[in-house]
Scaffold this motif. Structure first.
Motif, PDB file in Angstrom:
ATOM      1  N   LEU A   1     -18.737  15.870  38.021  1.00 13.11           N
ATOM      2  CA  LEU A   1     -17.494  15.759  38.659  1.00 13.11           C
ATOM      3  C   LEU A   1     -17.364  14.130  37.971  1.00 13.11           C
ATOM      4  N   THR A   2     -16.182  13.820  37.842  1.00  7.81           N
ATOM      5  CA  THR A   2     -15.757  12.513  37.353  1.00  7.81           C
ATOM      6  C   THR A   2     -15.901  11.454  38.349  1.00  7.81           C
ATOM      7  N   ALA A   3     -16.321  10.134  37.924  1.00  8.32           N
ATOM      8  CA  ALA A   3     -16.455   9.109  39.012  1.00  8.32           C
ATOM      9  C   ALA A   3     -15.831   7.882  38.399  1.00  8.32           C
ATOM     10  N   VAL A   4     -14.762   7.452  39.054  1.00 16.81           N
ATOM     11  CA  VAL A   4     -14.206   6.124  38.593  1.00 16.81           C
ATOM     12  C   VAL A   4     -14.661   5.074  39.596  1.00 16.81           C
ATOM     13  N   VAL A   5     -15.191   3.746  38.698  1.00 13.02           N
ATOM     14  CA  VAL A   5     -15.918   2.769  39.537  1.00 13.02           C
ATOM     15  C   VAL A   5     -14.717   1.680  39.565  1.00 13.02           C
TER      16      VAL A   5
ATOM     17  N   ALA B   1     -17.444   7.433  34.535  1.00 18.77           N
ATOM     18  CA  ALA B   1     -18.893   8.185  34.437  1.00 18.77           C
ATOM     19  C   ALA B   1     -18.669   9.586  34.960  1.00 18.77           C
ATOM     20  N   PHE B   2     -19.811  10.142  34.840  1.00 20.60           N
ATOM     21  CA  PHE B   2     -19.870  11.493  35.536  1.00 20.60           C
ATOM     22  C   PHE B   2     -21.117  11.568  36.432  1.00 20.60           C
ATOM     23  N   MET B   3     -20.737  12.345  37.627  1.00 17.15           N
ATOM     24  CA  MET B   3     -21.880  12.609  38.516  1.00 17.15           C
ATOM     25  C   MET B   3     -22.449  14.106  38.628  1.00 17.15           C
TER      26      MET B   3
ATOM     27  N   GLU C   1     -18.099   2.102  49.154  1.00 15.68           N
ATOM     28  CA  GLU C   1     -17.214   3.160  49.830  1.00 15.68           C
ATOM     29  C   GLU C   1     -17.051   4.159  48.665  1.00 15.68           C
ATOM     30  N   ILE C   2     -17.095   5.576  49.071  1.00 20.86           N
ATOM     31  CA  ILE C   2     -16.859   6.527  48.116  1.00 20.86           C
ATOM     32  C   ILE C   2     -15.554   7.370  48.770  1.00 20.86           C
TER      33      ILE C   2
ATOM     34  N   ASP D   1      -8.539  17.474  45.927  1.00 17.57           N
ATOM     35  CA  ASP D   1      -9.474  18.979  45.459  1.00 17.57           C
ATOM     36  C   ASP D   1     -11.025  18.737  45.478  1.00 17.57           C
ATOM     37  N   GLN D   2     -11.442  17.535  45.777  1.00 21.51           N
ATOM     38  CA  GLN D   2     -12.822  17.144  45.750  1.00 21.51           C
ATOM     39  C   GLN D   2     -13.573  17.368  44.418  1.00 21.51           C
ATOM     40  N   ASP D   3     -12.703  17.108  43.113  1.00 19.79           N
ATOM     41  CA  ASP D   3     -13.385  17.201  41.997  1.00 19.79           C
ATOM     42  C   ASP D   3     -13.480  15.893  41.221  1.00 19.79           C
ATOM     43  N   ALA D   4     -13.026  14.643  41.883  1.00 18.73           N
ATOM     44  CA  ALA D   4     -13.125  13.247  41.269  1.00 18.73           C
ATOM     45  C   ALA D   4     -13.527  12.604  42.493  1.00 18.73           C
ATOM     46  N   LEU D   5     -14.346  11.303  42.151  1.00 22.43           N
ATOM     47  CA  LEU D   5     -14.398  10.309  43.094  1.00 22.43           C
ATOM     48  C   LEU D   5     -13.963   8.854  42.601  1.00 22.43           C
ATOM     49  N   ILE D   6     -13.647   8.142  43.445  1.00 19.30           N
ATOM     50  CA  ILE D   6     -13.797   6.705  43.109  1.00 19.30           C
ATOM     51  C   ILE D   6     -14.733   5.969  44.186  1.00 19.30           C
ATOM     52  N   LEU D   7     -15.712   5.352  43.188  1.00 18.12           N
ATOM     53  CA  LEU D   7     -16.846   4.438  44.025  1.00 18.12           C
ATOM     54  C   LEU D   7     -16.305   3.163  43.814  1.00 18.12           C
TER      55      LEU D   7
END
Length: 126
Positions: free
Chosen positions: A24-28, A40-42, A81-82, A87-93
């Motif tokens: 899944l995609t993670a935006v920091v 990046a990807f997790m 924080e995350i 739809d829970q396929d991408a995160l912001i860290l």
């Protein structure tokens, strides 16, 4: 809408939706300024390591393995924080960086803008 979709999109359970490659995609994002630092990807392993340690871990697609951001440079990302998209396929860290986020030494990986067919450095690179 199926119960699974409804639970994922409006429920309280964390049900990450990994793609066919298990990612899944993670935006920091900088926790204080809101600046986007990197993307990046997790995979499940990276997500678990991040949640356990509080330090951002990702899946390296080029190396095909887990990596902790800053493992060689010391420029870690301390996750405060995350955030999870609908739809829970991408995160912001939301993270506090311990140095530049980009491997080039730039504060953010997004230090250039596209103007016509050329890239121009924006802001200060460091």
């Amino acid at each position: 809408m199926s119960n699974e979709v409804k639970d994922r999109e409006t429920g309280n359970a964390f049900l990450p939706k990994f793609d066919a490659a298990g990612l899944l995609t993670a935006v920091v994002q900088h926790v204080d300024t809101g600046e986007i630092l990197m993307l990046a990807f997790m995979d499940q392993e990276a997500l678990d390591a991040t949640r356990k340690t509080g330090i951002a871990h990702f899946h390296s697609r080029s190396r095909g393995k887990l990596w902790m951001k800053g493992e060689s440079s010391g420029n870690t990302l301390n996750v405060i924080e995350i955030r999870v998209d609908c739809d829970q396929d991408a995160l912001i860290l939301k993270a506090q960086p311990a140095g530049p986020a980009c491997h080039t030494g730039a504060r953010s990986c997004f230090y250039r803008k596209l103007t016509g067919n050329r890239l121009e450095t924006v802001g200060d690179k460091a």
